[in-house]
Design a protein around this motif. Structure first.
Motif, PDB file in Angstrom:
ATOM      1  N   GLN A  39       0.831  -1.212   0.000  1.00 54.65           N
ATOM      2  CA  GLN A  39       0.000   0.000   0.000  1.00 54.65           C
ATOM      3  C   GLN A  39       0.863   1.259   0.000  1.00 54.65           C
ATOM      4  O   GLN A  39       1.884   1.313   0.678  1.00 54.65           O
ATOM      5  CB  GLN A  39      -0.912   0.018   1.229  1.00 54.65           C
ATOM      6  N   GLN A  40       0.443   2.248  -0.749  1.00 59.52           N
ATOM      7  CA  GLN A  40       1.082   3.567  -0.727  1.00 59.52           C
ATOM      8  C   GLN A  40       0.351   4.402   0.326  1.00 59.52           C
ATOM      9  O   GLN A  40      -0.813   4.739   0.162  1.00 59.52           O
ATOM     10  CB  GLN A  40       0.986   4.242  -2.108  1.00 59.52           C
ATOM     11  N   MET A  41       1.045   4.703   1.403  1.00 54.13           N
ATOM     12  CA  MET A  41       0.405   5.377   2.528  1.00 54.13           C
ATOM     13  C   MET A  41       0.370   6.887   2.329  1.00 54.13           C
ATOM     14  O   MET A  41       1.321   7.482   1.842  1.00 54.13           O
ATOM     15  CB  MET A  41       1.146   5.057   3.820  1.00 54.13           C
ATOM     16  N   ASN A  42      -0.731   7.497   2.726  1.00 61.28           N
ATOM     17  CA  ASN A  42      -0.882   8.947   2.694  1.00 61.28           C
ATOM     18  C   ASN A  42      -0.367   9.478   4.028  1.00 61.28           C
ATOM     19  O   ASN A  42      -1.110   9.557   5.000  1.00 61.28           O
ATOM     20  CB  ASN A  42      -2.346   9.322   2.467  1.00 61.28           C
ATOM     21  N   ALA A  47      -1.832   8.962  11.855  1.00 66.26           N
ATOM     22  CA  ALA A  47      -2.124   7.588  12.257  1.00 66.26           C
ATOM     23  C   ALA A  47      -3.492   7.121  11.770  1.00 66.26           C
ATOM     24  O   ALA A  47      -3.910   6.013  12.079  1.00 66.26           O
ATOM     25  CB  ALA A  47      -2.031   7.453  13.775  1.00 66.26           C
ATOM     26  N   THR A  48      -4.191   7.955  10.991  1.00 64.76           N
ATOM     27  CA  THR A  48      -5.458   7.504  10.410  1.00 64.76           C
ATOM     28  C   THR A  48      -5.217   6.707   9.133  1.00 64.76           C
ATOM     29  O   THR A  48      -6.132   6.081   8.620  1.00 64.76           O
ATOM     30  CB  THR A  48      -6.416   8.675  10.099  1.00 64.76           C
ATOM     31  N   ALA A  49      -3.989   6.704   8.605  1.00 62.14           N
ATOM     32  CA  ALA A  49      -3.669   5.948   7.394  1.00 62.14           C
ATOM     33  C   ALA A  49      -3.028   4.621   7.772  1.00 62.14           C
ATOM     34  O   ALA A  49      -1.991   4.595   8.423  1.00 62.14           O
ATOM     35  CB  ALA A  49      -2.734   6.753   6.494  1.00 62.14           C
ATOM     36  N   ASN A  53      -6.558   1.084   5.284  1.00 61.95           N
ATOM     37  CA  ASN A  53      -7.230   2.369   5.151  1.00 61.95           C
ATOM     38  C   ASN A  53      -6.178   3.388   4.719  1.00 61.95           C
ATOM     39  O   ASN A  53      -5.948   4.371   5.403  1.00 61.95           O
ATOM     40  CB  ASN A  53      -7.820   2.716   6.530  1.00 61.95           C
ATOM     41  N   ASN A  54      -5.503   3.115   3.596  1.00 56.85           N
ATOM     42  CA  ASN A  54      -4.288   3.854   3.262  1.00 56.85           C
ATOM     43  C   ASN A  54      -4.506   5.334   2.970  1.00 56.85           C
ATOM     44  O   ASN A  54      -3.579   6.116   3.016  1.00 56.85           O
ATOM     45  CB  ASN A  54      -3.548   3.183   2.104  1.00 56.85           C
ATOM     46  N   ASN A  55      -5.713   5.749   2.668  1.00 55.71           N
ATOM     47  CA  ASN A  55      -5.973   7.169   2.443  1.00 55.71           C
ATOM     48  C   ASN A  55      -6.426   7.865   3.721  1.00 55.71           C
ATOM     49  O   ASN A  55      -6.690   9.053   3.725  1.00 55.71           O
ATOM     50  CB  ASN A  55      -6.994   7.356   1.326  1.00 55.71           C
ATOM     51  N   GLY A  56      -6.543   7.125   4.797  1.00 58.21           N
ATOM     52  CA  GLY A  56      -6.876   7.733   6.086  1.00 58.21           C
ATOM     53  C   GLY A  56      -8.252   8.356   6.145  1.00 58.21           C
ATOM     54  O   GLY A  56      -8.453   9.370   6.786  1.00 58.21           O
TER      55      GLY A  56
END
Length: 107
Positions: A39-42, A47-49, A53-56
């Motif tokens: 996953q490409q994390m935003n 810590a919501t990403a 839930n990678n877009n937070g």
């Protein structure tokens, strides 16, 4: 974006966490040592990403409650929380109890 205070107070949503809990989670730097697969994390979402839930929850309409996604998705959680562990079910108590007591900030 986070919900407004008015939206967060909507009784029909049955939320257990206050809006401040979610806002603190969003401000907290994401723990970059956690497993994220491909996953490409935003990173701007704090810590919501998470990998699940990678877009937070970039859109308030995509969110279900005000829990901190990183705390929900990774256990034991590395950051202090108002929640306390009351039980851990395992068939290896001698091997696991020390681990959970060391790693969880919520014991």
């Amino acid at each position: 974006e986070p919900p407004t205070a008015e939206d967060a107070a909507a009784a029909e949503l049955g939320q257990h966490e206050p809006l401040d809990f979610y806002l603190d989670c969003k401000k907290r730097e994401r723990n970059k040592g956690l497993y994220t697969s491909d996953q490409q994390m935003n990173n701007a979402r704090g810590a919501t990403a998470t990998r699940q839930n990678n877009n937070g929850n970039n859109n308030a309409n995509d969110r279900h409650g005000l829990e901190c996604p990183e705390e929900r998705d990774y256990y034991p959680y590395w950051h202090p929380s108002p929640w306390h562990d009351i039980a851990v079910l395992t068939d290896e108590p001698h091997a696991r109890c020390g681990y959970y007591q060391e790693e969880s900030q919520n014991v």
